[in-house]
Design a protein around this motif. Sequence first.
Motif, PDB file in Angstrom:
ATOM      1  N   ARG A  43       0.866  -1.175   0.000  1.00 34.36           N
ATOM      2  CA  ARG A  43       0.000   0.000   0.000  1.00 34.36           C
ATOM      3  C   ARG A  43       0.904   1.226   0.000  1.00 34.36           C
ATOM      4  NH1 ARG A  43      -0.752  -2.433   5.046  1.00 34.36           N
ATOM      5  NH2 ARG A  43      -2.595  -3.452   4.202  1.00 34.36           N
ATOM      6  N   PRO A  44       0.380   2.426  -0.228  1.00 33.85           N
ATOM      7  CA  PRO A  44       1.228   3.622  -0.239  1.00 33.85           C
ATOM      8  C   PRO A  44       2.047   3.742   1.043  1.00 33.85           C
ATOM      9  CG  PRO A  44      -0.953   4.160  -1.058  1.00 33.85           C
ATOM     10  CD  PRO A  44      -1.024   2.742  -0.578  1.00 33.85           C
ATOM     11  N   GLY A  45       3.371   3.920   0.853  1.00 34.31           N
ATOM     12  CA  GLY A  45       4.275   4.023   1.985  1.00 34.31           C
ATOM     13  C   GLY A  45       4.717   2.687   2.525  1.00 34.31           C
ATOM     14  N   CYS A  46       4.181   1.622   1.974  1.00 36.30           N
ATOM     15  CA  CYS A  46       4.520   0.275   2.455  1.00 36.30           C
ATOM     16  C   CYS A  46       4.608  -0.654   1.252  1.00 36.30           C
ATOM     17  CB  CYS A  46       3.460  -0.207   3.439  1.00 36.30           C
ATOM     18  SG  CYS A  46       3.950  -1.673   4.388  1.00 36.30           S
ATOM     19  N   ASP A  47       5.492  -0.315   0.301  1.00 34.20           N
ATOM     20  CA  ASP A  47       5.574  -1.068  -0.940  1.00 34.20           C
ATOM     21  C   ASP A  47       7.013  -1.402  -1.328  1.00 34.20           C
ATOM     22  OD1 ASP A  47       6.345   1.496  -1.429  1.00 34.20           O
ATOM     23  OD2 ASP A  47       4.986   1.844  -3.116  1.00 34.20           O
ATOM     24  N   ASN A  48       7.935  -1.381  -0.368  1.00 33.53           N
ATOM     25  CA  ASN A  48       9.327  -1.720  -0.668  1.00 33.53           C
ATOM     26  C   ASN A  48       9.475  -3.216  -0.907  1.00 33.53           C
ATOM     27  OD1 ASN A  48       9.971   0.935  -0.165  1.00 33.53           O
ATOM     28  ND2 ASN A  48      10.755   0.560   1.896  1.00 33.53           N
ATOM     29  N   PHE A  74       8.457  -0.874   4.554  1.00 31.81           N
ATOM     30  CA  PHE A  74       8.252   0.568   4.648  1.00 31.81           C
ATOM     31  C   PHE A  74       9.595   1.266   4.855  1.00 31.81           C
ATOM     32  CE2 PHE A  74       7.528  -1.643   8.628  1.00 31.81           C
ATOM     33  CZ  PHE A  74       8.444  -1.044   9.474  1.00 31.81           C
ATOM     34  N   GLY A  75       9.573   2.592   4.800  1.00 35.12           N
ATOM     35  CA  GLY A  75      10.782   3.377   5.016  1.00 35.12           C
ATOM     36  C   GLY A  75      11.523   3.678   3.724  1.00 35.12           C
ATOM     37  N   PRO A  76      12.502   4.580   3.772  1.00 28.86           N
ATOM     38  CA  PRO A  76      13.265   4.951   2.571  1.00 28.86           C
ATOM     39  C   PRO A  76      14.231   3.850   2.156  1.00 28.86           C
ATOM     40  CG  PRO A  76      14.202   6.031   4.488  1.00 28.86           C
ATOM     41  CD  PRO A  76      12.966   5.319   4.973  1.00 28.86           C
ATOM     42  N   PRO A 161      15.126   4.319   7.804  1.00 29.53           N
ATOM     43  CA  PRO A 161      15.203   2.906   7.414  1.00 29.53           C
ATOM     44  C   PRO A 161      14.945   1.993   8.624  1.00 29.53           C
ATOM     45  CG  PRO A 161      17.145   4.128   6.686  1.00 29.53           C
ATOM     46  CD  PRO A 161      16.416   4.999   7.646  1.00 29.53           C
ATOM     47  N   ALA A 162      14.289   0.872   8.359  1.00 27.29           N
ATOM     48  CA  ALA A 162      14.050  -0.150   9.373  1.00 27.29           C
ATOM     49  C   ALA A 162      14.629  -1.466   8.881  1.00 27.29           C
ATOM     50  CB  ALA A 162      12.557  -0.291   9.659  1.00 27.29           C
ATOM     51  N   VAL A 163      15.443  -2.091   9.704  1.00 29.12           N
ATOM     52  CA  VAL A 163      16.140  -3.322   9.327  1.00 29.12           C
ATOM     53  C   VAL A 163      15.964  -4.342  10.439  1.00 29.12           C
ATOM     54  CG1 VAL A 163      18.376  -4.368   8.748  1.00 29.12           C
ATOM     55  CG2 VAL A 163      17.849  -2.036   8.005  1.00 29.12           C
TER      56      VAL A 163
END
Length: 377
Positions: A43-48, A74-76, A161-163
């Motif tokens: 979804r928008p913002g959650c499509d990585n 999500f995240g950049p 960023p989230a890892v």
Amino acid sequence: MDSRSLPYSHASAVVVCLVLSWSTLPVVLGGDIVHHDDVAPKRPGCDNNFVLVKVPTLVNGVEDIEYVGVGARFGPTLESKEKHANHTRIVISDPLDCCDMPKNKLNREVLLVHRGNCSFTTKSSIAERAGATAILIINNQTELFKMVCEVNETDVSINIPAVMLPEDAGASLEKLIANSTVSVQLYSPQRPLVDVAEVFLWLMAVGTILCASYWSAHSAREAAIEQDKMLKDGSDDLVQTQGVGSRGVVEINTMSAVLFVVIASCFLIMLYKLMSYWFIEVLVVLFCIGGIEGLQTCLVTLLSCFRWFERAGQSFIGLPLFGAVSYLTLAVSPFCIAFAVVWAVFRTVSFAWIGQDILGIALIITVLQIVRIPNLK
């Protein structure tokens, strides 16, 4: 080399190995090292995409362990090159789950948190508001988990960023932070159009097989020429060699092959069950012994081809336990021993793979050129 000097078994083996090696050469495509997942919702913002993330560490300014994690949905996006990724100090969240605003004040550090008690997006959002530049989430298992958005979360806007890291990596990182100042880099490497390392490994494998096959065929040809000379000269030495197998050649029959499979399987079970420090040290010692023998054999054979070393290779001295040993072997042995010892001492250094490959290739070439498999089918 004359094609007639290459026995059929060796020639067919080389052709088969070349065909198999070429057919199994990995097809490498461009782009990030990505795991595409169409099941996890986007979804928008959650499509990585779920990308591999490397996390090298600096402990008190010195390079240390590099961990591997996976990026969130999500995240950049992260930097693709290590040299462009910033070194950032990492701190442990208080509370550990980061489901509430951290008590410790943050100044653009990377925040290390534990999984659980709230969603991944909640943790990341709180960490961002607290002033963190990235968040590392420790999983509660040794495996990695795909971090996605909750079903009821829409228009997710997270700008750090989230890892996710596996449990054992997180525990190791926490110990480092407790005793030292630790900084990390976060980057997601791109897979090149052509992976030079894989091509290099393929060339080494094919080159090893070709060298061993050529050496074996050359030895067989030399033995045949020597036998022809004895026949023409009517030498009595020929009668003494009747019924005696070729020296330096190991013939593998069905029973030998079965025993090898059984022993190798038992060894692999031991390797799996006894993966301890002392067992690794035993393996290193055994590898060094085999590598010294292989490197010595290859060097002596190679140097004997030159006119300057021919006399030393054909002059022998009697030694206790070893029998007749050529002067060339005596001259080469100290170098081979020193080479293996230096590799064993510095085997954890980044460039130690060069010495390891040299010892391994020499050992494999030596083994392959003395093994004869008459029933190859």
